[in-house]
Every structure is written in C-alpha cells, then in structure tokens.
Design an enzyme around this catalytic site. Sequence first.
Site, mmCIF file in Angstrom:
data_model
loop_
_atom_site.group_PDB
_atom_site.id
_atom_site.type_symbol
_atom_site.label_atom_id
_atom_site.label_comp_id
_atom_site.label_asym_id
_atom_site.label_seq_id
_atom_site.Cartn_x
_atom_site.Cartn_y
_atom_site.Cartn_z
ATOM 1 N N ASP A 114 -0.109 5.117 0.822
ATOM 2 C CA ASP A 114 -0.323 6.152 1.835
ATOM 3 C C ASP A 114 -0.267 5.584 3.249
ATOM 4 O OD1 ASP A 114 -0.781 8.450 0.118
ATOM 5 O OD2 ASP A 114 -2.560 7.364 -0.542
ATOM 6 N N ASP A 172 0.876 -1.160 0.000
ATOM 7 C CA ASP A 172 0.000 0.000 0.000
ATOM 8 C C ASP A 172 0.927 1.228 0.000
ATOM 9 O OD1 ASP A 172 -2.203 1.777 0.655
ATOM 10 O OD2 ASP A 172 -1.380 1.797 2.686
HETATM 11 C C1 XBP Z 1 -5.419 6.080 -0.139
HETATM 12 C C2 XBP Z 1 -6.485 7.023 0.020
HETATM 13 C C3 XBP Z 1 -6.402 8.173 -0.825
HETATM 14 C C4 XBP Z 1 -5.525 9.306 -0.377
HETATM 15 C C5 XBP Z 1 -5.763 10.455 -1.313
HETATM 16 O O1 XBP Z 1 -5.802 4.823 0.326
HETATM 17 O O2 XBP Z 1 -7.408 6.874 0.772
HETATM 18 O O3 XBP Z 1 -7.677 8.681 -0.961
HETATM 19 O O4 XBP Z 1 -5.858 9.716 0.924
HETATM 20 O O5 XBP Z 1 -5.566 10.101 -2.628
HETATM 21 P P1 XBP Z 1 -4.797 3.593 0.288
HETATM 22 P P2 XBP Z 1 -6.501 10.608 -3.801
HETATM 23 O O6 XBP Z 1 -3.405 4.113 0.325
HETATM 24 O O7 XBP Z 1 -5.155 2.807 1.511
HETATM 25 O O8 XBP Z 1 -5.064 2.843 -0.969
HETATM 26 O O9 XBP Z 1 -6.880 12.005 -3.479
HETATM 27 O O10 XBP Z 1 -5.647 10.492 -5.027
HETATM 28 O O11 XBP Z 1 -7.695 9.704 -3.862
HETATM 29 MG MG MG Z 2 -2.665 3.252 3.575
#
Ligand code: XBP
Ligand code: MG
Length: 236
Positions: free
Chosen positions: A16, A14
């Site tokens: 973020d 993953d």
């Molecule tokens: C990532 C997210 C994303 C980021 C923002 O989830 O929830 O929405 O916060 O990105 P994960 P965007 O890493 O668990 O897949 O604004 O590009 O959606």
């Molecule tokens: Mg995450």
Amino acid sequence: MQIDLSPYEYILFDVDGTMAETEGLGHLPAFNAAFKQFSIPWHWDSQTYKELLKTTGGFERLKDYRHSIEQAGNNDASWLPDDKLLKQVHLAKNQIYAQLMQEGAVVARTGLVWFINELSAHGKRWGVVTTTSHSNWDSLWKQVLESQISTEPAVVICGEDVQLKKPDPQAYLLAIKKLGADQTTCIAVEDSGNGLLAAWNAGIDVLVVRSQFFSDGDFSLAKVIADDFSQLNPSY
Ligand code: XBP
Ligand code: MG
C-alpha cells in the site's frame, strides 16, 4: 538517483502506497462505501485518513476510530458499532476494494514495473511484505500488476501471517525465514514511517519511495529516498 543493489539478493516490497496508491484510491473509498452499506454514519476525508493511517491494519483502524469517538464523548458516541459489526464492515471494505481493482481504480506507481523487470533481468529476486490482507494483495496482483511483471514474487507475507503488524518487524522476520536469507542480503522498499521501522527493526536496509499520505514523513533511517521509481538509477 544512484542505488547500489549489489549487496542484495532480495528486494522486498511493501504494497500500500509503495506499489500503487491503494490507500487514497482503493482502501479509503472502499471504507466509506462500506460505512454506507451498513448505514453507519461515518465518513472519512483525506485528512482524517492520513491520521488514521498511523494505525496499520484495516480492522485495527476501524477500532481505533471508534475508540477516538468514545474518548471525545459527544453525541456521536450515543451508538457505536460493536466488534462483530466492524468485522463485517472490514470484510465488505475488502470486497469493495477488489471491485475497485477490477474496475481499474489504481495503476502501478511510476517506474515500478520497469524497476521490478530490470532487477529481475539482473538476477535479483523480489518479494512482498505487507500487513494488508491477502485478498487485497491478490486482487492488486491479478488485476493490475501480473500482466506487466515478468517474474513471480519469491515470497508473499500479508497481515494474516503475523500476530503483530508493522511497525513490528514480524512480517520482515518471517519473510527472511521463509526465504532462508540473511537480513543483510535484503532491502525493503517502503513508503511509510511504520514500514520503515518494521524493516529497520528486522535489520534490513530501506529504500523509501514517498507516497500521497506520507510525503512529509521522517525517513532519516533510509538508505535512499525517492519520489518515485523512475528517479532510481540502480547498479548491480
Ligand atoms: C497496510 C495497511 C492496511 C491497509 C488496509 O500497511 O495499513 O491496513 O490500509 O488493509 P502496509 P487491510 O502496506 O504498510 O503493510 O484492511 O487489509 O488491513
Ligand atoms: Mg505502505
């Protein structure tokens, strides 16, 4: 902390919170700067953002926040941005995010670079399974990670590649399809309950690395839970 990687061919990360603390140091300040840019009277503090992170996807998060104001029905609801404006805000947020990556706002999570280089040296391959936008992964990779990591990801799945974001398993199912891999040969690395469920529902084992916003999450389905990558002692 021991982690036996011998059953796995692919380690799927993953982005973020897992690879870098991009939520608190990237997305959150970028959202707030985008609100200012469009003169929208919103400001999210950390506590609010923690709650909003239950919804994955930046655009979906903006719509959920608008919905919560509508539901509260107080003065704040007298004017609310429409979908078209929220789309523009989301785009601006991602542009500001890219700028923050360029300025060095985030670094890789402790031990991440070592972990990926180490598993690569042992013949394992790695990939990216995120539901953030492609542009956000590209700027994190180019500006922060690429110069330190010796191998390229074997697969990259982002938010635009799926209809349903995490905790739906679509992103993981697409990754294993693209790799031509069996789910039992993959392990996911996640920091959130939504991410854990996405991998789990695709039949993939999960290693959790706790992060800023999900430090108190329930990760009882995980194989291993660590505070950061430097705690891991992998065997191959
Ligand atoms: C990532 C997210 C994303 C980021 C923002 O989830 O929830 O929405 O916060 O990105 P994960 P965007 O890493 O668990 O897949 O604004 O590009 O959606
Ligand atoms: Mg995450």
